[in-house]
Scaffold this motif. Sequence first.
Motif, PDB file in Angstrom:
ATOM      1  N   LEU A 271       0.840  -1.198   0.000  1.00  0.00           N
ATOM      2  CA  LEU A 271       0.000   0.000   0.000  1.00  0.00           C
ATOM      3  C   LEU A 271       0.878   1.252   0.000  1.00  0.00           C
ATOM      4  CD1 LEU A 271      -3.102   0.477   2.355  1.00  0.00           C
ATOM      5  CD2 LEU A 271      -1.714   2.372   1.549  1.00  0.00           C
ATOM      6  N   TYR A 272       1.875   1.281   0.849  1.00  0.00           N
ATOM      7  CA  TYR A 272       2.750   2.444   0.955  1.00  0.00           C
ATOM      8  C   TYR A 272       3.548   2.653  -0.329  1.00  0.00           C
ATOM      9  CZ  TYR A 272       6.446   5.546   2.595  1.00  0.00           C
ATOM     10  OH  TYR A 272       7.327   6.594   2.726  1.00  0.00           O
ATOM     11  N   ASP A 273       4.183   1.588  -0.817  1.00  0.00           N
ATOM     12  CA  ASP A 273       5.046   1.715  -1.996  1.00  0.00           C
ATOM     13  C   ASP A 273       4.272   2.143  -3.241  1.00  0.00           C
ATOM     14  OD1 ASP A 273       7.170   0.986  -0.460  1.00  0.00           O
ATOM     15  OD2 ASP A 273       7.328  -1.060  -1.237  1.00  0.00           O
ATOM     16  N   CYS A 274       3.022   1.698  -3.371  1.00  0.00           N
ATOM     17  CA  CYS A 274       2.244   2.014  -4.571  1.00  0.00           C
ATOM     18  C   CYS A 274       1.575   3.382  -4.518  1.00  0.00           C
ATOM     19  CB  CYS A 274       1.163   0.954  -4.791  1.00  0.00           C
ATOM     20  SG  CYS A 274       1.802  -0.638  -5.326  1.00  0.00           S
ATOM     21  N   LEU A 275       1.305   3.871  -3.297  1.00  0.00           N
ATOM     22  CA  LEU A 275       0.417   5.033  -3.219  1.00  0.00           C
ATOM     23  C   LEU A 275       0.963   6.233  -2.457  1.00  0.00           C
ATOM     24  CD1 LEU A 275      -2.885   3.054  -2.532  1.00  0.00           C
ATOM     25  CD2 LEU A 275      -2.231   4.189  -4.668  1.00  0.00           C
ATOM     26  N   GLY A 281      -0.351   8.120 -10.407  1.00  0.00           N
ATOM     27  CA  GLY A 281      -0.530   6.743 -10.827  1.00  0.00           C
ATOM     28  C   GLY A 281       0.749   5.984 -11.091  1.00  0.00           C
ATOM     29  N   GLN A 282       1.894   6.614 -10.834  1.00  0.00           N
ATOM     30  CA  GLN A 282       3.166   5.956 -11.168  1.00  0.00           C
ATOM     31  C   GLN A 282       3.394   4.703 -10.327  1.00  0.00           C
ATOM     32  OE1 GLN A 282       2.662   8.918  -9.675  1.00  0.00           O
ATOM     33  NE2 GLN A 282       4.554   9.816  -8.848  1.00  0.00           N
ATOM     34  N   GLY A 283       2.885   4.665  -9.094  1.00  0.00           N
ATOM     35  CA  GLY A 283       3.052   3.484  -8.257  1.00  0.00           C
ATOM     36  C   GLY A 283       2.207   2.313  -8.701  1.00  0.00           C
ATOM     37  N   LEU A 284       1.222   2.581  -9.560  1.00  0.00           N
ATOM     38  CA  LEU A 284       0.363   1.530 -10.098  1.00  0.00           C
ATOM     39  C   LEU A 284       0.663   1.259 -11.569  1.00  0.00           C
ATOM     40  CD1 LEU A 284      -2.980   2.810  -8.501  1.00  0.00           C
ATOM     41  CD2 LEU A 284      -1.621   0.842  -7.749  1.00  0.00           C
ATOM     42  N   ASN A 285       1.800   1.763 -12.028  1.00  0.00           N
ATOM     43  CA  ASN A 285       2.183   1.640 -13.447  1.00  0.00           C
ATOM     44  C   ASN A 285       1.114   2.230 -14.365  1.00  0.00           C
ATOM     45  OD1 ASN A 285       4.729   0.208 -13.079  1.00  0.00           O
ATOM     46  ND2 ASN A 285       3.469  -1.535 -12.428  1.00  0.00           N
ATOM     47  N   MET A 286       0.522   3.356 -13.923  1.00  0.00           N
ATOM     48  CA  MET A 286      -0.546   4.003 -14.680  1.00  0.00           C
ATOM     49  C   MET A 286      -0.302   5.506 -14.784  1.00  0.00           C
ATOM     50  SD  MET A 286      -3.792   1.902 -13.072  1.00  0.00           S
ATOM     51  CE  MET A 286      -5.022   2.833 -13.967  1.00  0.00           C
ATOM     52  N   TYR A 295      -2.378  14.563 -16.541  1.00  0.00           N
ATOM     53  CA  TYR A 295      -2.110  13.253 -15.950  1.00  0.00           C
ATOM     54  C   TYR A 295      -3.330  12.638 -15.271  1.00  0.00           C
ATOM     55  CZ  TYR A 295       2.976  13.569 -16.471  1.00  0.00           C
ATOM     56  OH  TYR A 295       4.244  13.639 -16.976  1.00  0.00           O
ATOM     57  N   LEU A 296      -3.317  11.318 -15.246  1.00  0.00           N
ATOM     58  CA  LEU A 296      -4.210  10.569 -14.358  1.00  0.00           C
ATOM     59  C   LEU A 296      -3.891  10.958 -12.916  1.00  0.00           C
ATOM     60  CD1 LEU A 296      -5.192   6.867 -14.566  1.00  0.00           C
ATOM     61  CD2 LEU A 296      -3.961   7.626 -12.530  1.00  0.00           C
ATOM     62  N   SER A 315      -9.921   6.858  -5.353  1.00  0.00           N
ATOM     63  CA  SER A 315     -10.569   7.730  -6.326  1.00  0.00           C
ATOM     64  C   SER A 315      -9.580   7.945  -7.468  1.00  0.00           C
ATOM     65  CB  SER A 315     -10.938   9.068  -5.677  1.00  0.00           C
ATOM     66  OG  SER A 315     -11.459   9.954  -6.643  1.00  0.00           O
ATOM     67  N   VAL A 316      -9.998   7.591  -8.674  1.00  0.00           N
ATOM     68  CA  VAL A 316      -9.124   7.709  -9.843  1.00  0.00           C
ATOM     69  C   VAL A 316      -9.765   8.664 -10.840  1.00  0.00           C
ATOM     70  CG1 VAL A 316      -7.934   6.487 -11.703  1.00  0.00           C
ATOM     71  CG2 VAL A 316      -8.335   5.333  -9.510  1.00  0.00           C
TER      72      VAL A 316
END
Length: 433
Positions: A271-275, A281-286, A295-296, A315-316
């Motif tokens: 959770l920490y590393d992705c968000l 969205g870079q932590g989700l490869n998005m 940007y997203l 929320s995206v």
Amino acid sequence: MKQAHFKKLIQANKELFYQDLAQLIAIPSVKGQAQVGAPYGIENKRVLEKIMEIAESYGFKAHLVDDAVAYIQVGEGDEYVGIVGHLDVVEAGGKWTYPPFELTKANGKLYGRGILDNKGPIFSCLYGLKLLIDQGYRFDKTIRILFGSDEESGSSDIPRYLNQEKAPVFAFTPDCKYPVVYGERGILNVVFETTLSAQSLALISEIDGEQGRSFVPDVLSCVVEGQVLAVQGKRAPSNAPDLGSNGITLLAEKIKETTTNEELKHYFTWLYDCLHEKHLGQGLNMAWQDEMSGYLNVTPYLLEKTKPGFKLGLSVRYPVSFTQEQVMAGLEQEANEQTTVTLVRSLPSLLIDKNRPEIAQLTKAYDDVTGLESTPVTTTGATYARFLPNTVAFGPSFPGQKGIAHNVDEYMDESDLLLNMEIYMHAMLNLCE
């Protein structure tokens, strides 16, 4: 001449404007339990009744549609130019310096829940129209100002209105930013539900603190293996996470560093590393973007312990050239086999032809009053423009102003609110002369 005249006119009449605006701010119009004659709760119905009372004191005839939307109208034609705003507000959570349901003037600012979002701006349109009528201005087109009561909770008031009334030929909503907003990014609220073992879950308490999809949560706490862990983040609107400090990811950092349980450590490290501070969205490869809308944007807004594990709400807000299917596929790719991804809310992106003459008329109003040269823009926010045809967002926040709505000590600079009124007076004349 109009600019100088309007400025003097507004200054000469602003005290009555503040007096009546204070009556609207004083009503805590947060969505409540539906009742007969009050689909969004007693306070939301009461604020509609109050705006109708004020409007009638100005000489307008007020109408109520399905106990959900009030409106006033100048002119008799079936086709009308609309202005649509809302009188419902989000909860006044957090620690306020000033009473949230009182209009307070301090240090050149006006404070109160709804002063920016959206009681102040939509009321400035009504008051500006009153000033124009009092000065003898006449309109070649019918103009209608709509006051909604459910924008913050899904905008179901607009379909109720459209069931009984025609849509406008063109409208603007003073509920976003300047200059004219011709596009709004798509929005998804998504829940990641992750299953953990009962043994691991027994080591952590429920998460305590205020959370909701409209804001970045700030103060959160829990107990992990007998240790109390608490964080103090910074609240911000969920569409501007970079202006806040997210309590969810801050708490995840403390949990992963405290727990001796490998399963908890793995989950909260993910959770920490992705968000954490990865709003694009870079932590989700998005880390997706396009030229029109940038940007997203991703914001964690909910962390909840459940019987089988943890529920994480995101929320995206995605660029207008991307689709819901692409976003969901990207999110599902990041989920492990213990996690399911569920879509709980979807607002497709919106694009209006930015070459419409009405957009040029709004742009001229903004440019004439501010002295700027502007071009239409897009937003991460969501407004009534998604629910009412032929509608764009226009104001009230000026370039560089972010992170005020949905926050503690919501405010507008007094000069900005009055400048909004001036811009909207010009806009009404441009659209309706």
